[in-house]
Design a protein around this motif. Structure first.
Motif, PDB file in Angstrom:
ATOM      1  N   ARG A 145      26.683  43.201  56.282  1.00 54.64           N
ATOM      2  CA  ARG A 145      27.642  42.773  57.299  1.00 54.64           C
ATOM      3  C   ARG A 145      27.813  41.251  57.382  1.00 54.64           C
ATOM      4  N   PRO A 146      26.764  40.440  57.343  1.00 61.25           N
ATOM      5  CA  PRO A 146      26.983  38.987  57.408  1.00 61.25           C
ATOM      6  C   PRO A 146      27.647  38.420  56.157  1.00 61.25           C
ATOM      7  N   LEU A 147      27.544  39.103  55.019  1.00 54.35           N
ATOM      8  CA  LEU A 147      28.110  38.585  53.779  1.00 54.35           C
ATOM      9  C   LEU A 147      29.593  38.883  53.626  1.00 54.35           C
ATOM     10  N   VAL A 148      30.086  39.914  54.293  1.00 57.89           N
ATOM     11  CA  VAL A 148      31.470  40.355  54.095  1.00 57.89           C
ATOM     12  C   VAL A 148      32.492  39.272  54.422  1.00 57.89           C
ATOM     13  N   PRO A 149      32.379  38.525  55.522  1.00 57.81           N
ATOM     14  CA  PRO A 149      33.407  37.523  55.799  1.00 57.81           C
ATOM     15  C   PRO A 149      33.430  36.386  54.776  1.00 57.81           C
ATOM     16  N   THR A 150      32.349  36.148  54.039  1.00 61.14           N
ATOM     17  CA  THR A 150      32.316  35.040  53.085  1.00 61.14           C
ATOM     18  C   THR A 150      32.863  35.427  51.720  1.00 61.14           C
ATOM     19  N   ILE A 151      33.131  36.704  51.471  1.00 58.54           N
ATOM     20  CA  ILE A 151      33.650  37.122  50.170  1.00 58.54           C
ATOM     21  C   ILE A 151      35.148  36.849  50.125  1.00 58.54           C
ATOM     22  N   SER A 152      35.572  36.190  49.076  1.00 61.87           N
ATOM     23  CA  SER A 152      36.988  35.862  48.888  1.00 61.87           C
ATOM     24  C   SER A 152      37.768  37.126  48.541  1.00 61.87           C
ATOM     25  N   THR A 153      39.013  37.196  48.987  1.00 63.86           N
ATOM     26  CA  THR A 153      39.850  38.357  48.663  1.00 63.86           C
ATOM     27  C   THR A 153      40.139  38.404  47.177  1.00 63.86           C
ATOM     28  N   GLN A 154      40.139  37.264  46.523  1.00 62.53           N
ATOM     29  CA  GLN A 154      40.369  37.238  45.082  1.00 62.53           C
ATOM     30  C   GLN A 154      39.262  38.012  44.354  1.00 62.53           C
ATOM     31  N   TRP A 155      38.012  37.852  44.801  1.00 62.78           N
ATOM     32  CA  TRP A 155      36.908  38.578  44.186  1.00 62.78           C
ATOM     33  C   TRP A 155      37.027  40.075  44.443  1.00 62.78           C
ATOM     34  N   LEU A 156      37.519  40.434  45.615  1.00 65.83           N
ATOM     35  CA  LEU A 156      37.711  41.855  45.905  1.00 65.83           C
ATOM     36  C   LEU A 156      38.775  42.469  44.992  1.00 65.83           C
ATOM     37  N   TYR A 157      39.880  41.722  44.755  1.00 61.44           N
ATOM     38  CA  TYR A 157      40.916  42.209  43.860  1.00 61.44           C
ATOM     39  C   TYR A 157      40.399  42.323  42.430  1.00 61.44           C
ATOM     40  N   VAL A 158      39.583  41.364  42.013  1.00 58.09           N
ATOM     41  CA  VAL A 158      38.998  41.418  40.673  1.00 58.09           C
ATOM     42  C   VAL A 158      38.084  42.639  40.562  1.00 58.09           C
ATOM     43  N   ALA A 159      37.283  42.872  41.589  1.00 56.73           N
ATOM     44  CA  ALA A 159      36.378  44.027  41.569  1.00 56.73           C
ATOM     45  C   ALA A 159      37.175  45.331  41.508  1.00 56.73           C
ATOM     46  N   LEU A 160      38.245  45.439  42.300  1.00 54.52           N
ATOM     47  CA  LEU A 160      39.083  46.635  42.254  1.00 54.52           C
ATOM     48  C   LEU A 160      39.734  46.810  40.888  1.00 54.52           C
ATOM     49  N   ALA A 161      40.170  45.720  40.272  1.00 54.19           N
ATOM     50  CA  ALA A 161      40.770  45.797  38.942  1.00 54.19           C
ATOM     51  C   ALA A 161      39.749  46.256  37.908  1.00 54.19           C
ATOM     52  N   VAL A 162      38.527  45.756  38.009  1.00 56.02           N
ATOM     53  CA  VAL A 162      37.483  46.178  37.071  1.00 56.02           C
ATOM     54  C   VAL A 162      37.160  47.659  37.251  1.00 56.02           C
ATOM     55  N   ILE A 163      37.075  48.107  38.491  1.00 55.66           N
ATOM     56  CA  ILE A 163      36.802  49.524  38.747  1.00 55.66           C
ATOM     57  C   ILE A 163      37.943  50.390  38.217  1.00 55.66           C
ATOM     58  N   GLY A 164      39.180  49.975  38.452  1.00 56.66           N
ATOM     59  CA  GLY A 164      40.326  50.731  37.941  1.00 56.66           C
ATOM     60  C   GLY A 164      40.356  50.766  36.427  1.00 56.66           C
ATOM     61  N   ALA A 165      40.077  49.636  35.791  1.00 56.92           N
ATOM     62  CA  ALA A 165      40.039  49.604  34.329  1.00 56.92           C
ATOM     63  C   ALA A 165      38.909  50.480  33.797  1.00 56.92           C
ATOM     64  N   SER A 166      37.789  50.503  34.496  1.00 57.84           N
ATOM     65  CA  SER A 166      36.669  51.346  34.068  1.00 57.84           C
ATOM     66  C   SER A 166      37.050  52.819  34.125  1.00 57.84           C
ATOM     67  N   TYR A 167      37.717  53.221  35.193  1.00 54.73           N
ATOM     68  CA  TYR A 167      38.157  54.613  35.285  1.00 54.73           C
ATOM     69  C   TYR A 167      39.175  54.943  34.190  1.00 54.73           C
ATOM     70  N   ALA A 168      40.104  54.036  33.948  1.00 59.79           N
ATOM     71  CA  ALA A 168      41.087  54.266  32.882  1.00 59.79           C
ATOM     72  C   ALA A 168      40.396  54.383  31.529  1.00 59.79           C
ATOM     73  N   LEU A 169      39.409  53.535  31.274  1.00 61.32           N
ATOM     74  CA  LEU A 169      38.655  53.602  30.027  1.00 61.32           C
ATOM     75  C   LEU A 169      37.892  54.913  29.925  1.00 61.32           C
ATOM     76  N   LEU A 170      37.307  55.353  31.037  1.00 56.55           N
ATOM     77  CA  LEU A 170      36.576  56.616  31.042  1.00 56.55           C
ATOM     78  C   LEU A 170      37.500  57.785  30.715  1.00 56.55           C
ATOM     79  N   VAL A 171      38.676  57.809  31.309  1.00 58.84           N
ATOM     80  CA  VAL A 171      39.639  58.877  31.030  1.00 58.84           C
ATOM     81  C   VAL A 171      40.084  58.817  29.569  1.00 58.84           C
ATOM     82  N   GLY A 172      40.337  57.619  29.068  1.00 62.86           N
ATOM     83  CA  GLY A 172      40.754  57.473  27.674  1.00 62.86           C
ATOM     84  C   GLY A 172      39.684  57.926  26.701  1.00 62.86           C
ATOM     85  N   VAL A 173      38.441  57.549  26.959  1.00 66.13           N
ATOM     86  CA  VAL A 173      37.344  57.972  26.079  1.00 66.13           C
ATOM     87  C   VAL A 173      37.160  59.484  26.159  1.00 66.13           C
TER      88      VAL A 173
END
Length: 155
Positions: free
Chosen positions: A114-142
């Protein structure tokens, strides 16, 4: 007549079928189809297939059905004298204690993060979501590639 290969026979059949005139549908077909579509759309959700039920109703039905099935199985086992009510309670005790432990662990982890959440940049959250989405796409492709090469019949 000479024997034809399957490919030649297929070509001849397709040629004969293409020469056939198209069949006309009955004049009343359109009105009957539209009437049936309107009738099905007018049905209430509980008269339709389970796939058309609202999500909360599907979840409620699933919970109730599983509960009734479990109660029927446990009740019939109790009536058959296979075990007592104390045995049923002791059977579910590890599950309830595990749920309580997971709840406490989740609460502790939430308090830690909880104390760390306000300090995380939204850019990092978007990058994390993109990595997770790419991982799922890679998993489906494999998975699709593995299916294609390992299980799908070769032509």
């Amino acid at each position: 007549m000479a024997r034809l290969t399957p490919e030649q026979l297929e070509q001849k059949i397709h040629a004969v079928l293409r020469e056939q005139p198209p069949r006309r549908a009955p004049m009343s077909l359109e009105s009957r189809v539209l009437g049936e579509i309107a009738r099905r759309q007018a049905l209430p959700w509980w008269h339709k297939s389970y796939a058309y039920w609202p999500q909360p109703m599907r979840l409620t039905f699933l919970v109730i059905a599983c509960g009734l099935a479990a109660a029927a199985v446990l009740g019939s086992m109790h009536l058959a004298g296979l075990f007592s009510a104390a045995a049923i309670t002791s059977f579910f005790e590890p599950i309830t204690s595990a749920v309580a432990t997971l709840r406490a662990a989740g609460s502790s982890l939430g308090e830690l993060v909880r104390p760390l959440v306000p300090t995380i940049s939204t850019q990092w959250l978007y990058v994390a979501l993109a990595v997770i989405g790419a991982s799922y796409a890679l998993l489906v492709g494999v998975g699709a590639t593995a299916y294609r090469f390992l299980w799908h019949p070769q032509r």
